[in-house]
Design a protein around this motif. Structure first.
Motif, short mmCIF file in Angstrom:
data_model
loop_
_atom_site.label_atom_id
_atom_site.label_comp_id
_atom_site.label_asym_id
_atom_site.label_seq_id
_atom_site.Cartn_x
_atom_site.Cartn_y
_atom_site.Cartn_z
N ASP A 1 -11.30 -13.29 -13.44
CA ASP A 1 -12.58 -13.07 -12.77
C ASP A 1 -13.75 -13.64 -13.57
OD1 ASP A 1 -11.24 -11.80 -10.76
OD2 ASP A 1 -11.68 -9.76 -11.46
N LEU A 2 -13.62 -13.66 -14.90
CA LEU A 2 -14.70 -14.17 -15.76
C LEU A 2 -14.70 -15.69 -15.86
CD1 LEU A 2 -14.65 -11.63 -18.75
CD2 LEU A 2 -16.42 -11.88 -17.02
N ALA A 3 -13.60 -16.35 -15.45
CA ALA A 3 -13.50 -17.80 -15.63
C ALA A 3 -13.97 -18.53 -14.36
CB ALA A 3 -12.06 -18.19 -15.93
N PRO A 4 -14.98 -19.39 -14.46
CA PRO A 4 -15.40 -20.16 -13.28
C PRO A 4 -14.31 -21.16 -12.87
CG PRO A 4 -16.51 -20.94 -15.27
CD PRO A 4 -15.78 -19.70 -15.65
N ASP A 5 -14.37 -21.64 -11.64
CA ASP A 5 -13.31 -22.49 -11.10
C ASP A 5 -13.01 -23.72 -11.94
OD1 ASP A 5 -12.74 -20.82 -9.07
OD2 ASP A 5 -13.92 -21.87 -7.54
N GLY A 6 -14.02 -24.30 -12.56
CA GLY A 6 -13.77 -25.52 -13.33
C GLY A 6 -13.33 -25.27 -14.77
N HIS A 7 -13.15 -24.01 -15.11
CA HIS A 7 -12.81 -23.66 -16.51
C HIS A 7 -11.44 -24.25 -16.89
CE1 HIS A 7 -11.98 -21.24 -20.08
NE2 HIS A 7 -13.26 -20.85 -20.07
N ALA A 8 -11.35 -24.80 -18.12
CA ALA A 8 -10.13 -25.48 -18.56
C ALA A 8 -8.92 -24.56 -18.59
CB ALA A 8 -10.35 -26.09 -19.95
N TRP A 9 -9.14 -23.24 -18.82
CA TRP A 9 -8.01 -22.30 -18.96
C TRP A 9 -7.75 -21.48 -17.70
CZ3 TRP A 9 -4.65 -22.46 -22.82
CH2 TRP A 9 -5.03 -23.13 -24.00
N LYS A 10 -8.52 -21.75 -16.63
CA LYS A 10 -8.39 -20.94 -15.41
C LYS A 10 -6.94 -20.95 -14.88
CE LYS A 10 -10.31 -19.03 -11.52
NZ LYS A 10 -11.48 -18.21 -11.29
N ALA A 11 -6.34 -22.12 -14.84
CA ALA A 11 -4.98 -22.21 -14.30
C ALA A 11 -3.99 -21.40 -15.12
CB ALA A 11 -4.54 -23.67 -14.24
N THR A 12 -4.11 -21.47 -16.45
CA THR A 12 -3.20 -20.72 -17.32
C THR A 12 -3.34 -19.23 -17.10
OG1 THR A 12 -3.24 -22.46 -18.99
CG2 THR A 12 -2.59 -20.27 -19.73
N TRP A 13 -4.59 -18.78 -16.96
CA TRP A 13 -4.81 -17.34 -16.79
C TRP A 13 -4.36 -16.86 -15.42
CZ3 TRP A 13 -10.39 -17.82 -19.20
CH2 TRP A 13 -10.25 -18.14 -20.56
#
Length: 824
Positions: free
Chosen positions: A134-146
């Motif tokens: 929820d804290l990671a914006p869509d373009g965040h590098a680690w979003k997919a991993t989380w």
């Protein structure tokens, strides 16, 4: 760079990250050990108010998690949760690193859930991983991993609780993770594999073919994207094999089984992957071959299973952790032996049963193996191996009770790392020795030709229990192995019998070396035991005795031949030595094993090999006896202990006897005396710790002489241990192949012969047994005219139990059956 330098901690953190990355690629344990070491140094050098402290704690927690996944030591995941929680607490809301810290904390709880299965851990894992996403914006590098991590946790909860919305959400977030990640990304394979696991999990629940098709599709992509030699490769291959197997079970296409076995086999060959993963893949491969392919292919697979086991139950782990691995391994060994028996490869079946039993005991004994021949030919490497063996034998045994908690933590960590370094050194030295001329089989599992001499004093009966059936393999002094199928028996029947045995003892009120209570239930107890002993006779003992009747007596120099039982599974807890028909109205139909043979037990053939040469009674020499008595006080007082000591002293001279009792019978005093005497006799209480079997102990004046402490001894002149305490040969039903009891401990430290008890004994019976055992062993030392034959311990106990039967009645099974002999 000096310690006080402002950048020291930062560079240590970078070094730790490099070690972590290489470990994740190649799986080398030394890399994650170094990552923990330098990350801990970075944390220690950074003051509490420093802006970078949280990130350093998080890196340290991540390293602890990685080592936990590799070794499974609970302490590592506890430390990971501790330091990662500190990292989260130090990171203010709104900080760019907050999501990463929350994800790492969720990971730690997820790993602990996989280990302990506690619902609170998976709930915490989902909570923290959700917050990270929820804290990671869509373009965040680690979003997919989380997202991927959150999906994995939802799969765990689905499989735990079965709520469909969890697996639907898992597929959703795992698919998002895959869609956000380009094919060139190094982590794409792991995301695909986890998405495949989500599809497969839903397929198992709903049975929709599209789900397993999707699972196979994305798992294939994961395998293709993972380079050979990568630490994750075996896991990806195993996951693909599992999906193909699931589709076969749905559609029955032989192609799927062929591909699944290839995937499992390839997984075992990726040596940089975790031994646990490779072992599990090998087991899956063996089971598939057993069910759907040829026996020869199954034997090939089981050969690989046996090869990987020493890496799973590894010298570098704590003994407690090694024991945690053993329950599943025992069942796999039984299956492997059953397969070898089915193709009539009896020597291989014996070799595998030997290799897969008492694994930890054999590891301990291996470290104490004399190196005489190696020392004669290659003294330098022999000295080095001896030095490392001694250090490894003692590794992990220090006590840190009275040390500051932070110092204690660091000391435990340093000792654990040193333990693993010693294990690596030991294995490297073994490889060097095996390259020397004439030492190719040095300390390798024994071939049958080397094991066969264990039967020099009479047949050894190995009983294998498996779901497919039961078999006896009789190793004989002068002929090939005799195979005796036991078609009327099964592993389920053995388990049921063991449960009935426990129930009968409870019904009889058997308690710790006291007069038995609940005597009104005595008839119930007697009836159950009579039925058990009858079945053991009809379905097990009688077929075996009939098969070996021709050779049983050819090596016997006494009135009765000698037979040794080596049982697996639930059979390890059943009284084979007392099998018989009792209480028949027609006395001629009453038969039992003791009419035909003297029985002993052994944990392994190797245990008999190591001690057989020691037990050569010198009739001109009077053995020295150490008596350890502790009658206790109050409710637990044992009134017959004094009489027991008195009867032993009738057969020993003061010059050859040491008696430690009351305040003299301390743990230190007993340990100090054990090496000075050939015979030791314990008359005391004992404690059986089923949670941690190595804590099972003799109760002495100042505390407990436990199995863990005894395992550190190595005695050269020992001949016999008499354990006149309760349940000294009971063991732990979770690991029947390991014989984790005090009798096995005495065998391991050097006593070739042990008299012990299968369950609690009645206190007045102990002096009766002691009187006859020592009369048979030693005769009357004050009577020079007494030329009676002095019996070996097995025969001495046989005669003593016969006498006890006459005193208490043959049908009074709870009184005389528990006394048994181990060893030679």
């Amino acid at each position: 760079m000096p310690d006080g330098h402002a950048d020291k901690a930062k560079h240590l953190t970078s070094l730790g990250s490099a070690f972590q990355s290489r470990f994740e690629h190649l799986g080398r344990l030394g890399d994650i050990e170094n990552a923990i070491l330098v990350n801990q140094q970075a944390v220690d050098l950074t003051p509490d108010g420093h802006a970078g402290k949280a990130a350093q704690l998080s890196n340290l927690g991540h390293a602890f998690q990685s080592r936990f996944k590799r070794l499974g030591e609970l302490r590592d995941i506890e430390n990971a949760i501790l330091v990662t929680q500190q990292a989260v607490d130090l990171t203010p809301d709104g900080h760019a690193d907050k999501a990463r810290q929350l994800n790492n904390l969720g990971n730690a709880f997820s790993y602990r859930f996989e280990h302990l299965g506690e619902l609170g851990d998976i709930e915490n894992a989902i909570l923290f991983r959700h917050q990270a996403v929820d804290l990671a914006p869509d373009g965040h590098a680690w979003k997919a991993t989380w997202l991927n991590n959150l999906g994995s946790t939802l799969i765990f909860r689905f499989e735990f609780l079965g709520e469909l919305k969890d697996i639907e959400n898992a597929i959703l977030v795992n698919q998002q993770a895959v869609d956000l990640t380009p094919n060139s990304h190094v982590g794409k394979a792991k995301l695909l594999s986890n998405l495949g696991s989500a599809f497969q999990s839903r397929f198992k629940h709903l049975g929709e073919l599209g789900d397993i098709e999707n699972a196979i599709l994305v798992k294939r992509q994961a395998v293709d994207l993972t380079p050979n030699g990568h630490a994750d490769k075996a896991g990806q291959l195993q996951n693909l094999g599992s999906a193909l197997q699931s589709r076969f079970e749905k559609l029955g296409e032989p192609r799927d089984i062929i591909e699944a076995t290839v995937a499992y086999k390839q997984a075992t060959e990726n040596t940089s992957s975790s031994p646990f993963t490779r072992y599990h893949a090998a087991c899956c491969w063996a089971i598939l071959c057993s069910k759907y392919q040829s026996p020869s292919s199954a034997l090939d697979a089981y050969t690989v299973v046996l090869r990987i086991i020493p890496q799973v139950v590894w010298f570098g782990q704590t003994v407690h952790r090694r024991y945690e691995q053993l329950p599943k391994i025992g069942r796999t060994i039984n299956a492997a032996a059953a397969m070898a028996i089915s193709v009539e490869d009896l020597p291989r079946a014996v070799e595998w049963l030997e290799e897969g039993r008492s694994i930890v005991w054999k590891q301990i004994l291996q470290l104490r193996t004399p190196l005489d021949e190696l020392h004669q030919q290659h003294p330098d490497i022999a000295d080095e191996l001896l030095k490392v063996s001694l250090a490894l034998d003692k590794a992990g045994t220090s006590s840190f009770q009275n040390i500051d908690s932070e110092v204690k933590h660091k000391s435990v960590e340093e000792e654990a790392q040193n333990h693993r370094r010693l294990a690596d050194q030991y294995e490297e030295l073994l490889q060097q020795v095996r390259k020397l001329d004439g030492f190719g089989s040095f300390l390798r599992p024994k071939k049958f030709s080397e094991l066969a001499p264990a039967a020099r004093n009479g047949p050894v009966v190995i009983i294998n229990v498996h779901d497919s059936g039961c078999d006896a393999l009789v190793v004989c002094p002068s002929t090939d192995i005799i195979h005796v199928p036991l078609p009327m028996f099964s592993s389920g029947e053995a388990v049921k019998m063991h449960s009935g045995l426990i129930s009968s003892l409870r019904a009889g009120g058997v308690r710790d070396r006291e007069t038995f209570q609940n005597l009104m239930n005595y008839e119930v107890s007697t009836f159950i035991l009579k039925e058990i002993l009858n079945k053991l006779w009809v379905f097990v003992a009688h077929p075996i005795l009939s098969a070996v009747e021709g050779i049983l007596y050819e090596n016997s120099h006494a009135s009765l031949p000698h037979i040794t039982w080596c049982a697996t599974g639930a059979f390890a807890f059943l009284p084979l030595h007392a099998a018989g028909i009792y209480g028949s109205d027609d006395p001629t139909k009453n038969l039992n094993i003791s009419d035909f043979a003297v029985s002993s037990y052994t944990t392994t053939l190797t245990a008999m090999m190591g001690s057989g040469s020691k037990l050569k009674q010198d009739l001109t020499k009077t053995p020295s006896v150490l008596i350890v008595s502790q009658p206790g006080t109050g409710k637990e007082f044992l009134p017959s202990v004094a009489q027991e000591v008195e009867v032993i002293q009738r057969y020993t001279s003061p010059n050859h006897t040491c008696h430690l009792t009351h305040e003299l019978a301390t743990v230190g005093a007993v340990l100090g005396e054990m090496s000075k005497h050939e015979i030791i006799h314990f008359a005391c209480h004992r404690t059986q710790d089923m949670e941690n079997p190595l804590n099972s102990a003799f109760s002495l004046y100042d505390g407990r002489l436990d199995l863990n402490t005894l395992m550190r001894l190595s005695l050269e002149n020992a001949e016999l241990a008499v354990l006149s305490a309760c349940e000294t040969a009971t063991g732990d039903e979770r690991v029947p192949e390991e014989a984790i009891h005090l009798a096995a401990g005495m065998l391991a430290i050097g006593y070739p012969s042990v008299i012990a008890t299968m369950w609690s004994i009645c206190d007045p019976d102990a002096p009766l047994i002691a009187d006859k055992v020592y009369a048979n062993l030693l005769g009357h030392c004050d009577n020079s005219e007494s030329q009676r034959v002095k019996l070996t311990p097995a025969y001495a106990l046989h005669e003593a139990v016969k006498h006890l039967q006459e005193e208490v009645g043959e049908m009074n099974f709870v009184r005389w059956v528990p006394f048994i002999h181990f060893g030679v």
